[in-house]
Design a protein around this motif. Structure first.
Motif, mmCIF file in Angstrom:
data_model
loop_
_atom_site.group_PDB
_atom_site.id
_atom_site.type_symbol
_atom_site.label_atom_id
_atom_site.label_comp_id
_atom_site.label_asym_id
_atom_site.label_seq_id
_atom_site.Cartn_x
_atom_site.Cartn_y
_atom_site.Cartn_z
ATOM 1 N N LYS A 157 89.859 -25.624 26.523
ATOM 2 C CA LYS A 157 90.291 -25.397 27.899
ATOM 3 C C LYS A 157 89.830 -24.030 28.394
ATOM 4 N N ASP A 158 89.842 -23.041 27.506
ATOM 5 C CA ASP A 158 89.468 -21.663 27.861
ATOM 6 C C ASP A 158 88.009 -21.351 27.544
ATOM 7 N N PHE A 159 87.219 -22.362 27.235
ATOM 8 C CA PHE A 159 85.861 -22.104 26.760
ATOM 9 C C PHE A 159 85.026 -21.318 27.778
ATOM 10 N N ALA A 160 85.130 -21.670 29.047
ATOM 11 C CA ALA A 160 84.348 -20.957 30.067
ATOM 12 C C ALA A 160 84.767 -19.493 30.141
ATOM 13 N N LYS A 161 86.063 -19.239 30.013
ATOM 14 C CA LYS A 161 86.567 -17.866 30.030
ATOM 15 C C LYS A 161 86.069 -17.088 28.810
ATOM 16 N N LEU A 162 86.080 -17.736 27.660
ATOM 17 C CA LEU A 162 85.588 -17.093 26.438
ATOM 18 C C LEU A 162 84.093 -16.799 26.540
ATOM 19 N N ARG A 163 83.352 -17.722 27.099
ATOM 20 C CA ARG A 163 81.910 -17.525 27.254
ATOM 21 C C ARG A 163 81.613 -16.356 28.188
ATOM 22 N N GLU A 164 82.408 -16.218 29.255
ATOM 23 C CA GLU A 164 82.223 -15.095 30.176
ATOM 24 C C GLU A 164 82.589 -13.776 29.502
ATOM 25 N N ALA A 165 83.655 -13.774 28.709
ATOM 26 C CA ALA A 165 84.023 -12.566 27.974
ATOM 27 C C ALA A 165 82.912 -12.189 27.000
ATOM 28 N N ARG A 166 82.319 -13.188 26.360
ATOM 29 C CA ARG A 166 81.206 -12.922 25.449
ATOM 30 C C ARG A 166 80.029 -12.295 26.202
ATOM 31 N N ARG A 167 79.734 -12.829 27.362
ATOM 32 C CA ARG A 167 78.613 -12.294 28.146
ATOM 33 C C ARG A 167 78.841 -10.822 28.465
ATOM 34 N N ILE A 168 80.055 -10.481 28.864
ATOM 35 C CA ILE A 168 80.372 -9.091 29.216
ATOM 36 C C ILE A 168 80.248 -8.187 27.994
ATOM 37 N N ILE A 169 80.828 -8.613 26.876
ATOM 38 C CA ILE A 169 80.805 -7.796 25.658
ATOM 39 C C ILE A 169 79.379 -7.580 25.174
ATOM 40 N N GLN A 170 78.617 -8.660 25.123
ATOM 41 C CA GLN A 170 77.260 -8.541 24.586
ATOM 42 C C GLN A 170 76.360 -7.732 25.521
ATOM 43 N N SER A 171 76.627 -7.779 26.825
ATOM 44 C CA SER A 171 75.827 -6.994 27.763
ATOM 45 C C SER A 171 76.104 -5.503 27.628
ATOM 46 N N LYS A 172 77.290 -5.156 27.084
ATOM 47 C CA LYS A 172 77.658 -3.747 26.922
ATOM 48 C C LYS A 172 77.411 -3.234 25.499
ATOM 49 N N ARG A 173 76.928 -4.112 24.612
ATOM 50 C CA ARG A 173 76.758 -3.731 23.205
ATOM 51 C C ARG A 173 75.812 -2.548 23.075
ATOM 52 N N ARG A 174 76.273 -1.532 22.347
ATOM 53 C CA ARG A 174 75.454 -0.346 22.104
ATOM 54 C C ARG A 174 75.087 -0.189 20.630
ATOM 55 N N SER A 175 75.786 -0.866 19.748
ATOM 56 C CA SER A 175 75.534 -0.737 18.310
ATOM 57 C C SER A 175 74.457 -1.714 17.859
ATOM 58 N N LYS A 176 73.723 -1.326 16.832
ATOM 59 C CA LYS A 176 72.818 -2.254 16.182
ATOM 60 C C LYS A 176 73.650 -3.272 15.402
ATOM 61 N N TRP A 177 73.164 -4.501 15.341
ATOM 62 C CA TRP A 177 73.899 -5.534 14.632
ATOM 63 C C TRP A 177 74.187 -5.124 13.194
ATOM 64 N N GLU A 178 73.187 -4.533 12.530
ATOM 65 C CA GLU A 178 73.383 -4.182 11.113
ATOM 66 C C GLU A 178 74.460 -3.117 10.934
ATOM 67 N N ASP A 179 74.671 -2.278 11.965
ATOM 68 C CA ASP A 179 75.710 -1.245 11.866
ATOM 69 C C ASP A 179 77.108 -1.842 12.025
ATOM 70 N N VAL A 180 77.189 -2.996 12.651
ATOM 71 C CA VAL A 180 78.466 -3.693 12.775
ATOM 72 C C VAL A 180 78.746 -4.520 11.528
ATOM 73 N N TYR A 181 77.735 -5.264 11.086
ATOM 74 C CA TYR A 181 77.965 -6.235 9.998
ATOM 75 C C TYR A 181 77.983 -5.616 8.609
ATOM 76 N N LYS A 182 77.737 -4.315 8.517
ATOM 77 C CA LYS A 182 77.898 -3.674 7.215
ATOM 78 C C LYS A 182 79.372 -3.654 6.796
ATOM 79 N N TYR A 183 80.272 -3.856 7.754
ATOM 80 C CA TYR A 183 81.705 -3.866 7.436
ATOM 81 C C TYR A 183 82.160 -5.254 6.950
ATOM 82 N N PHE A 184 81.319 -6.265 7.087
ATOM 83 C CA PHE A 184 81.681 -7.622 6.701
ATOM 84 C C PHE A 184 81.334 -7.807 5.216
ATOM 85 N N GLN A 185 82.327 -7.629 4.390
ATOM 86 C CA GLN A 185 82.101 -7.605 2.933
ATOM 87 C C GLN A 185 82.474 -8.950 2.277
#
Length: 315
Positions: free
Chosen positions: A287-315
């Protein structure tokens, strides 16, 4: 000198709220406001808070809006440099805020910080020393149930537990989506993990400062899952997928396939057999999929970190 406001959300918290507020009033740091948002308690929480008079700003909601929405409400009432998001079942050492604010003043890249949280009922054991996350996208409290003396080293962490989290106003304003820091659809559970992940994507660090000390009762403990209301279990389950939809990298999901796939299969089988009613939470997700997709668009458009700098925490 930096200042802080303390935000406490209550719901039938009469057993703990007096101890919590007393520990806040003993803080040696500069506190602009103590804000209590009561989410329609049916016990005498409100009456107990009112005994503090104008030392506490009390707001009484007519309905239970949830942890996330109520804390967003409190944040909108403050212009302090730092916000302490505090559970009512936490008691702070008098220097808790002072240690953390001093650290964050010296490290402006740190947007969120926590101290050493130990169990009130088992004071020798860690409740949380920050948050970790693994490749199957499951988040945990660092050090949980380990002896507290093992966690005396300060350092960088993936994120911080919402039980006693300090956030800088600069981070809050930067990572908020449509003026909201916490995702208000996360009625309960994982809203702190969601914020930690989003903060990492936008270039903010998180830190653990063990000199800051607090005691946490923790409302739900290990082995008590069956006692949680169905609505809460549904939120706990589906919020993991909500935060993945908004924050995750599809490339890294594929890279971590052999960690994700077994967990997904086991999880689905578990809920089909043991808790099939929890799976109805997917209706709200779609039901909230469109809202989640829009939130994703906003977050990813503002991303400043490299992916590898984020996923190094995923152990």
């Amino acid at each position: 000198m930096s200042s802080a406001s303390v935000h406490i959300v209550t719901y039938n918290s009469a057993e703990y709220i007096a101890d919590c507020i007393q520990s806040v009033l003993k803080q040696r740091a500069v506190i602009d406001k103590i804000i209590v948002i009561d989410n329609a308690s049916t016990d005498d929480t409100v009456e107990r808070v009112r005994q503090w008079g104008d030392r506490v700003v009390l707001v009484t909601n007519e309905t239970n809006t949830g942890f996330a929405a109520a804390h967003n409400q409190a944040m909108s009432m403050s212009e302090s440099d730092y916000y302490l998001v505090l559970n009512p079942d936490v008691m702070l050492d008098p220097d808790y805020l002072l240690h953390i604010m001093n650290f964050m003043d010296q490290h402006p890249e740190v947007g969120s910080c926590t101290g050493k949280l130990v169990f009130r009922s088992q004071p020798g054991l860690i409740d949380s020393a920050g948050l970790t996350i693994n490749k199957s996208r499951r988040a945990f409290d660092r050090g949980a149930y380990r002896p507290q003396e093992e966690w005396d080293e300060a350092g960088d962490v993936f994120g911080v537990s919402g039980a006693a989290a300090v956030y800088s106003r600069k981070m809050v304003e930067d990572v908020s989506i449509n003026g909201r820091f916490f995702d208000e659809d996360f009625f309960a559970y994982k809203e702190d993990v969601d914020v930690a992940w989003r903060g990492r994507l936008l270039g903010w660090s998180a830190a653990y400062v063990p000199q800051a000390f607090a005691y946490h009762e923790r409302g739900w403990k290990q082995g008590e899952r069956a006692q949680r209301p169905l609505r809460i279990r549904r939120h706990s389950y589906i919020n993991r997928y909500r935060m993945m939809m908004k924050n995750d990298s599809f490339f890294y999901m594929m890279k971590h396939f052999w960690y994700l796939a077994p967990y997904e299969v086991f999880s689905l089988l578990y809920f089909l057999v043991r808790e099939p009613k929890v799976l109805a939470a997917w209706a709200g997700f779609w039901k909230d999929f469109a809202k989640l997709r829009e939130a994703r668009r906003i977050i990813q458009s503002k991303r400043r970190s490299k992916w590898e700098d984020v996923y190094k925490y995923f152990q």
